[in-house]
Design a protein around this motif. Structure first.
Motif, mmCIF file in Angstrom:
data_model
loop_
_atom_site.group_PDB
_atom_site.id
_atom_site.type_symbol
_atom_site.label_atom_id
_atom_site.label_comp_id
_atom_site.label_asym_id
_atom_site.label_seq_id
_atom_site.Cartn_x
_atom_site.Cartn_y
_atom_site.Cartn_z
ATOM 1 N N LEU A 189 0.855 -1.184 0.000
ATOM 2 C CA LEU A 189 0.000 0.000 0.000
ATOM 3 C C LEU A 189 0.894 1.238 0.000
ATOM 4 O O LEU A 189 1.851 1.313 0.764
ATOM 5 N N PHE A 190 0.564 2.201 -0.866
ATOM 6 C CA PHE A 190 1.449 3.350 -1.037
ATOM 7 C C PHE A 190 0.935 4.629 -0.385
ATOM 8 O O PHE A 190 1.720 5.469 0.042
ATOM 9 N N LYS A 191 -0.371 4.767 -0.327
ATOM 10 C CA LYS A 191 -0.921 5.981 0.291
ATOM 11 C C LYS A 191 -2.397 5.765 0.595
ATOM 12 O O LYS A 191 -3.056 4.939 -0.051
ATOM 13 N N VAL A 239 11.285 6.543 7.151
ATOM 14 C CA VAL A 239 12.394 6.715 6.211
ATOM 15 C C VAL A 239 13.716 6.978 6.936
ATOM 16 O O VAL A 239 14.786 6.618 6.448
ATOM 17 N N ASN A 240 13.635 7.559 8.127
ATOM 18 C CA ASN A 240 14.854 7.882 8.868
ATOM 19 C C ASN A 240 15.275 6.810 9.864
ATOM 20 O O ASN A 240 16.294 6.981 10.549
ATOM 21 N N ASN A 241 14.539 5.701 9.915
ATOM 22 C CA ASN A 241 14.865 4.687 10.917
ATOM 23 C C ASN A 241 14.817 3.249 10.432
ATOM 24 O O ASN A 241 15.263 2.356 11.149
ATOM 25 N N TRP A 242 14.301 2.990 9.241
ATOM 26 C CA TRP A 242 14.157 1.615 8.787
ATOM 27 C C TRP A 242 15.474 1.051 8.282
ATOM 28 O O TRP A 242 16.502 1.736 8.230
ATOM 29 N N GLY A 243 15.451 -0.228 7.912
ATOM 30 C CA GLY A 243 16.674 -0.871 7.441
ATOM 31 C C GLY A 243 17.219 -0.274 6.165
ATOM 32 O O GLY A 243 18.420 -0.376 5.886
ATOM 33 N N HIS A 244 16.341 0.378 5.362
ATOM 34 C CA HIS A 244 16.765 0.961 4.089
ATOM 35 C C HIS A 244 17.241 2.403 4.234
ATOM 36 O O HIS A 244 17.416 3.102 3.228
ATOM 37 N N LYS A 245 17.428 2.867 5.463
ATOM 38 C CA LYS A 245 17.896 4.233 5.662
ATOM 39 C C LYS A 245 19.212 4.445 4.898
ATOM 40 O O LYS A 245 20.150 3.684 5.031
ATOM 41 N N GLY A 246 19.254 5.466 4.080
ATOM 42 C CA GLY A 246 20.443 5.742 3.281
ATOM 43 C C GLY A 246 20.341 5.221 1.863
ATOM 44 O O GLY A 246 21.130 5.608 0.995
ATOM 45 N N SER A 298 3.171 -0.387 4.680
ATOM 46 C CA SER A 298 4.338 0.338 4.178
ATOM 47 C C SER A 298 4.177 1.857 4.162
ATOM 48 O O SER A 298 4.236 2.514 5.184
ATOM 49 N N TRP A 299 3.931 2.431 2.978
ATOM 50 C CA TRP A 299 3.880 3.889 2.806
ATOM 51 C C TRP A 299 2.504 4.476 3.124
ATOM 52 O O TRP A 299 2.362 5.714 3.151
ATOM 53 N N ALA A 300 1.499 3.657 3.352
ATOM 54 C CA ALA A 300 0.137 4.160 3.561
ATOM 55 C C ALA A 300 -0.060 4.569 5.016
ATOM 56 O O ALA A 300 -0.779 3.920 5.789
#
Length: 313
Positions: A146-148, A206-213, A194-196
């Motif tokens: 889900l995106f939004k 976005v500032n804390n997940w595993g994909h940060k950076g 997810s993004w929803a």
């Protein structure tokens, strides 16, 4: 063979509230459930987050059959990347539950559709539990992201070919919950919120997940996310922040007010899987049974493992 353990692991952190939607999806069929939490309430990026401790009491009250265990430890290592810390927590959590049965890794914002049928499929593959180290396997599901959300429904990633390795007989993780094993792709759906979320939650995520950076310009991407609406979503193409050419091809829209409503009525929603794609994936996996392809696959896994993460760090 008697019925195997169906072990489900949830990682609980700043988005703890979502477990109220995800836990009921799997509770009846799971035999053991582990809720894994950083003891200091910090993210994989080392940031302290707000955590309402009453969620622990809610989980305990929900646990009418005494299936749930809690595992608290220090899962943030400053010398590691956020992704390495995520992998480490997933591995330590699986180790805490021990060997045997099927291990399933879930995030609290993931909602399993038809988990009872998925468990039946796992039981049909119990032959893999006899010697899991020699014959490791991963079972994958389709990840519907889900995106939004707007007032009337949810935008979701349509025509996606994303499959997620969710269950295994041999939990030895190399990258997040990824396993470099022979994989059987099923038609089951895992809804990923997810993004929803609300904008402030997206910024926190976005500032804390595993994909940060991994996102080159997160602020710019969040502005793009904010611009999506019912009037322009059909024109949005190839918009993944990681792999624009394949992961997020286009957007669809589902009318419903809440996540519980979406879960309850999902099987009535005209969402179609790319079945030829799944068949192709499984054909490739079946070819790994041939000795010469096994050798190639073993070499490939060795190369990947050279860059993977050792959870003992």
């Amino acid at each position: 063979m008697s019925s195997p353990d169906i072990k489900v692991i949830f990682l609980l952190s700043y988005d703890y509230e979502y477990i109220k939607n995800s836990l009921p999806c799997i509770y009846v069929e799971a035999t053991k459930i582990l809720v894994s939490i950083d003891v200091n309430r910090v993210s994989w990026a080392g940031n302290k987050y707000k955590f309402d401790e009453t969620i622990i009491e809610w989980i305990k009250e929900y646990d009418s059959e005494s299936k749930i265990q809690f595992f608290e430890d220090n899962f943030y290592m400053p010398e590691n990347t956020p992704m390495q810390n995520e992998t480490r927590q997933r591995q330590l959590s699986a180790d805490y539950l021990g060997k045997g049965g099927w291990t399933i890794q879930l995030d609290v914002d993931e909602y399993f559709i038809d988990f009872d049928k998925f468990v039946k499929l796992l039981i049909s593959k119990n032959k893999y539990l006899v010697n899991p180290e020699k014959y490791p396997i991963a079972i994958a599901v389709n990840w519907l992201t889900l995106f939004k959300k707007d007032l009337n429904g949810y935008f979701f990633i349509d025509r996606t070919k994303t499959v997620l390795k969710i269950a295994t007989n041999n939990p030895e993780y190399q990258y997040a919950r990824n396993l470099f094993y022979k994989t059987y792709c099923t038609r089951f759906i895992l809804i990923h919120q997810s993004w929803a979320r609300e904008e402030k939650e997206i910024v926190l995520k976005v500032n804390n997940w595993g994909h940060k950076g991994d996102i080159i310009n997160p602020d710019e991407y969040i502005e793009f996310w904010k611009s999506i609406n019912i009037n322009n979503y059909k024109s949005v193409l190839n918009f993944s922040p990681f792999n624009p050419k394949s992961d997020f091809p286009c957007l669809g829209y589902i009318k419903c007010k809440t996540i519980p409503e979406l879960i309850k009525n999902f099987n009535n929603i005209p969402f179609k899987l790319d079945r030829p794609y799944l068949a192709k994936k499984n054909l490739i996996q079946s070819l790994l049974c041939f000795d010469f392809l096994k050798a190639i696959h073993k070499y490939y896994v060795k190369l990947l493992s050279a860059n993977s993460y050792n959870s003992s760090k």
